[in-house]
Design an enzyme around this catalytic site. Structure first.
Site, PDB file in Angstrom:
ATOM      1  N   GLY A  10       0.858  -1.186   0.000  1.00 11.03           N
ATOM      2  CA  GLY A  10       0.000   0.000   0.000  1.00 11.03           C
ATOM      3  C   GLY A  10       0.887   1.227   0.000  1.00 11.03           C
ATOM      4  N   GLY A  12      -0.084   4.472  -0.407  1.00 10.73           N
ATOM      5  CA  GLY A  12      -0.886   5.696  -0.296  1.00 10.73           C
ATOM      6  C   GLY A  12      -0.292   6.639   0.737  1.00 10.73           C
ATOM      7  N   GLN A  13      -1.171   7.299   1.472  1.00 10.81           N
ATOM      8  CA  GLN A  13      -0.727   8.298   2.441  1.00 10.81           C
ATOM      9  C   GLN A  13       0.156   7.691   3.532  1.00 10.81           C
ATOM     10  OE1 GLN A  13      -1.210  11.265   1.378  1.00 10.81           O
ATOM     11  NE2 GLN A  13      -3.113  12.088   2.203  1.00 10.81           N
ATOM     12  N   ILE A  14      -0.350   6.619   4.156  1.00  4.88           N
ATOM     13  CA  ILE A  14       0.433   6.019   5.255  1.00  4.88           C
ATOM     14  C   ILE A  14       1.697   5.354   4.694  1.00  4.88           C
ATOM     15  CG2 ILE A  14       0.443   4.383   7.189  1.00  4.88           C
ATOM     16  CD1 ILE A  14      -2.560   4.737   7.427  1.00  4.88           C
ATOM     17  N   GLY A  15       1.559   4.671   3.562  1.00  5.37           N
ATOM     18  CA  GLY A  15       2.709   3.996   2.948  1.00  5.37           C
ATOM     19  C   GLY A  15       3.845   4.964   2.662  1.00  5.37           C
ATOM     20  N   ILE A 119      -2.273  -2.402   9.246  1.00  8.01           N
ATOM     21  CA  ILE A 119      -2.805  -1.100   9.653  1.00  8.01           C
ATOM     22  C   ILE A 119      -4.196  -0.867   9.031  1.00  8.01           C
ATOM     23  CG2 ILE A 119      -2.384   1.404   9.713  1.00  8.01           C
ATOM     24  CD1 ILE A 119       0.536   0.978   9.415  1.00  8.01           C
ATOM     25  N   ASN A 121      -7.956  -0.732   7.863  1.00  2.00           N
ATOM     26  CA  ASN A 121      -9.188  -0.819   8.667  1.00  2.00           C
ATOM     27  C   ASN A 121     -10.301  -1.554   7.922  1.00  2.00           C
ATOM     28  OD1 ASN A 121      -8.867   0.454  11.231  1.00  2.00           O
ATOM     29  ND2 ASN A 121      -8.479   2.379  10.147  1.00  2.00           N
ATOM     30  N   ARG A 152      -2.738   9.225  21.209  1.00  2.84           N
ATOM     31  CA  ARG A 152      -3.773  10.275  21.204  1.00  2.84           C
ATOM     32  C   ARG A 152      -4.235  10.560  22.629  1.00  2.84           C
ATOM     33  NH1 ARG A 152      -6.763   7.668  15.890  1.00  2.84           N
ATOM     34  NH2 ARG A 152      -5.931   9.151  14.377  1.00  2.84           N
ATOM     35  N   HIS A 176     -10.281  -1.492  17.828  1.00  2.00           N
ATOM     36  CA  HIS A 176      -9.971  -0.171  17.273  1.00  2.00           C
ATOM     37  C   HIS A 176     -11.274   0.438  16.724  1.00  2.00           C
ATOM     38  CE1 HIS A 176      -7.567   3.003  15.720  1.00  2.00           C
ATOM     39  NE2 HIS A 176      -7.676   2.673  14.456  1.00  2.00           N
TER      40      HIS A 176
HETATM   41  N1  APR Z   1      -3.059  -4.054  -3.279  1.00  2.00           N
HETATM   42  C1  APR Z   1      -2.171  -3.102  -2.896  1.00  2.00           C
HETATM   43  N2  APR Z   1      -2.503  -1.837  -2.679  1.00  2.00           N
HETATM   44  C2  APR Z   1      -3.783  -1.506  -2.853  1.00  2.00           C
HETATM   45  C3  APR Z   1      -4.756  -2.428  -3.214  1.00  2.00           C
HETATM   46  C4  APR Z   1      -4.352  -3.761  -3.455  1.00  2.00           C
HETATM   47  N3  APR Z   1      -5.208  -4.710  -3.824  1.00  2.00           N
HETATM   48  N4  APR Z   1      -5.932  -1.777  -3.303  1.00  2.00           N
HETATM   49  C5  APR Z   1      -5.708  -0.511  -2.972  1.00  2.00           C
HETATM   50  N5  APR Z   1      -4.400  -0.335  -2.717  1.00  2.00           N
HETATM   51  C6  APR Z   1      -3.678   0.873  -2.362  1.00  2.00           C
HETATM   52  C7  APR Z   1      -4.241   2.115  -3.040  1.00  2.00           C
HETATM   53  O1  APR Z   1      -3.832   2.188  -4.396  1.00  2.00           O
HETATM   54  C8  APR Z   1      -3.650   3.227  -2.181  1.00  2.00           C
HETATM   55  O2  APR Z   1      -2.446   3.735  -2.705  1.00  2.00           O
HETATM   56  O3  APR Z   1      -3.772   1.166  -0.986  1.00  2.00           O
HETATM   57  C9  APR Z   1      -3.382   2.534  -0.826  1.00  2.00           C
HETATM   58  C10 APR Z   1      -4.167   3.129   0.324  1.00  2.00           C
HETATM   59  O4  APR Z   1      -3.700   4.424   0.503  1.00  2.00           O
HETATM   60  P1  APR Z   1      -4.668   5.637   0.908  1.00  2.00           P
HETATM   61  O5  APR Z   1      -5.924   5.551   0.125  1.00  2.00           O
HETATM   62  O6  APR Z   1      -3.863   6.876   0.842  1.00  2.00           O
HETATM   63  O7  APR Z   1      -5.041   5.281   2.432  1.00  2.00           O
HETATM   64  P2  APR Z   1      -4.158   5.499   3.757  1.00  2.00           P
HETATM   65  O8  APR Z   1      -4.502   6.797   4.353  1.00  2.00           O
HETATM   66  O9  APR Z   1      -2.745   5.177   3.477  1.00  2.00           O
HETATM   67  O10 APR Z   1      -4.809   4.374   4.688  1.00  2.00           O
HETATM   68  C11 APR Z   1      -4.686   3.011   4.375  1.00  2.00           C
HETATM   69  O11 APR Z   1      -4.965   2.315   6.656  1.00  2.00           O
HETATM   70  O12 APR Z   1      -5.575   3.517   8.571  1.00  2.00           O
HETATM   71  C12 APR Z   1      -6.011   2.661   7.548  1.00  2.00           C
HETATM   72  O13 APR Z   1      -8.319   3.257   7.300  1.00  2.00           O
HETATM   73  C13 APR Z   1      -7.053   3.319   6.689  1.00  2.00           C
HETATM   74  O14 APR Z   1      -7.726   1.321   5.554  1.00  2.00           O
HETATM   75  C14 APR Z   1      -6.970   2.509   5.438  1.00  2.00           C
HETATM   76  C15 APR Z   1      -5.481   2.157   5.342  1.00  2.00           C
END
Ligand code: APR
Length: 321
Positions: A10, A12-15, A119, A121, A152, A176
């Site tokens: 993943g 995205g933001q957290i990654g 991580i 949800n 927090r 959680h």
């Molecule tokens: N395989 C890999 N990555 C995937 C898949 C998949 N099948 N499907 C979606 N993704 C990727 C998306 O492309 C995206 O880049 O997961 C990433 C999620 O990133 P964000 O949408 O930015 O979410 P983020 O804020 O990082 O949170 C991720 O953590 O805290 C939890 O609730 C939150 O479930 C969420 C997760």
């Protein structure tokens, strides 16, 4: 000695924040996987190009191919959708369960000996599903929630008392979700009970209780508070920082006692479920669950939270996962 290999599923933001924190702390080499083409390559290139400035020396690679996670020592999973305003974490169940199933199958294939921190949800359900699909020993599969919820809680206490957050010890147990259990009785500032400090501050035990109740409530809803403000996603700095504390404890065999979403096999009177509890984290993963005495009120809040987790797991199995 080869550096540890950390796979992030993943991007995205957290990654992205995880990648940067691992680099800054030189915890190991990073492979960032995402299904979106070019996204992990772009993020990792961006972080890597700061290496001269920040003086870190690790390999950082972005990929859309699971083969690149081969041999990872540690896997941190954030794949899945985040919440939008008005959504609960549980609303993400169907979408994220489908994603987690694929992730678990691939981690099982390419990094069968890894330790895994989830991580995504709804956390308690996603950890459970990962473990079920991968078949990994429960000791090697855990979830991050408690470190963040506790951070927090500690922050709100520090802000209320006007003390450094570094001196606040406060822990949150349970699932959680809105039923999580901030442990007020155990919360302290370098050993001094927080309730005693609040009572002295207000010179009124009723008012102190009221203030603490508001802090507890804010802690339970803290994720939603951020979602409401961000509007387009959920918290990402603090969840990443929290998972890094766990990752560091594991990679450096620190034996830290951290609130962890861990598999319970009779501890706290719960068998066969993942719930947030204090645990020792070290090179083997969740090395021990630490039990503590709860009073009647705490126990009943904990039981209530466990019931919410059980319901979530039932919902997930009804959906065919
Ligand atoms: N395989 C890999 N990555 C995937 C898949 C998949 N099948 N499907 C979606 N993704 C990727 C998306 O492309 C995206 O880049 O997961 C990433 C999620 O990133 P964000 O949408 O930015 O979410 P983020 O804020 O990082 O949170 C991720 O953590 O805290 C939890 O609730 C939150 O479930 C969420 C997760």
């Amino acid at each position: 000695m080869p550096r540890k290999k950390i796979a992030l599923i993943g991007g995205g933001q957290i990654g992205g924040v995880l990648t940067q924190l691992i680099a800054l702390k030189e915890l190991g080499d990073v492979v960032l996987y995402d299904i979106v083409e070019d996204l992990p390559q772009g993020k990792t290139l961006d972080v890597a190009e700061a290496s001269r400035v920040d003086q870190f020396d690790v390999s950082i690679k972005g990929t859309n191919d699971y083969k690149d996670i081969a041999g990872a020592d540690l896997v941190i999973i954030t794949a899945g959708l985040p919440r939008k305003p008005g959504m609960s974490r549980d609303d993400l169940l169907t979408t994220n369960a489908k994603i987690m199933k694929t992730v678990a199958e691939n981690v099982k294939t390419y990094a069968p000996d890894s330790i895994v921190i989830v991580i995504s949800n709804p956390l308690d359900a996603m950890v459970t599903l990962f473990q079920k699909v991968s078949g990994f020993p429960t000791q090697r599969v855990m979830g991050q929630a408690g470190v963040l919820d506790s951070s927090r809680f500690a922050s709100f206490i520090a802000w209320e008392l006007g003390v450094s957050v570094k001196d606040v010890n406060a822990m949150v147990l349970g699932g959680h979700g809105d039923t999580m259990v901030p442990l007020v009785r155990y919360a302290n500032v370098n050993g001094i009970p927080v309730m005693e400090m609040l009572e002295r501050k207000y010179n009124d035990s009723g008012k102190a209780k009221e203030v603490m109740e508001a802090i507890v409530q804010r802690t339970r809803m803290a994720g939603g508070e951020v979602v409401k403000l961000l509007k387009t996603g959920s918290a990402f700095y603090s969840p990443a920082a929290s998972a890094i504390a766990m990752a560091k404890a594991i990679l450096n065999d620190e034996k830290r006692l951290l609130p962890t979403c861990a598999y319970l096999n009779g501890e706290f009177g719960v068998k066969g479920f993942y719930v947030g509890v204090p645990a020792i984290l070290g090179e083997k993963g969740v090395e021990k669950v630490i039990e503590l005495t709860l009073n009647d009120e705490e126990q009943s809040m904990f039981n209530n939270s466990v019931e919410a987790v059980k319901k979530l797991i039932e919902d997930m199995s009804r959906l065919g996962f």
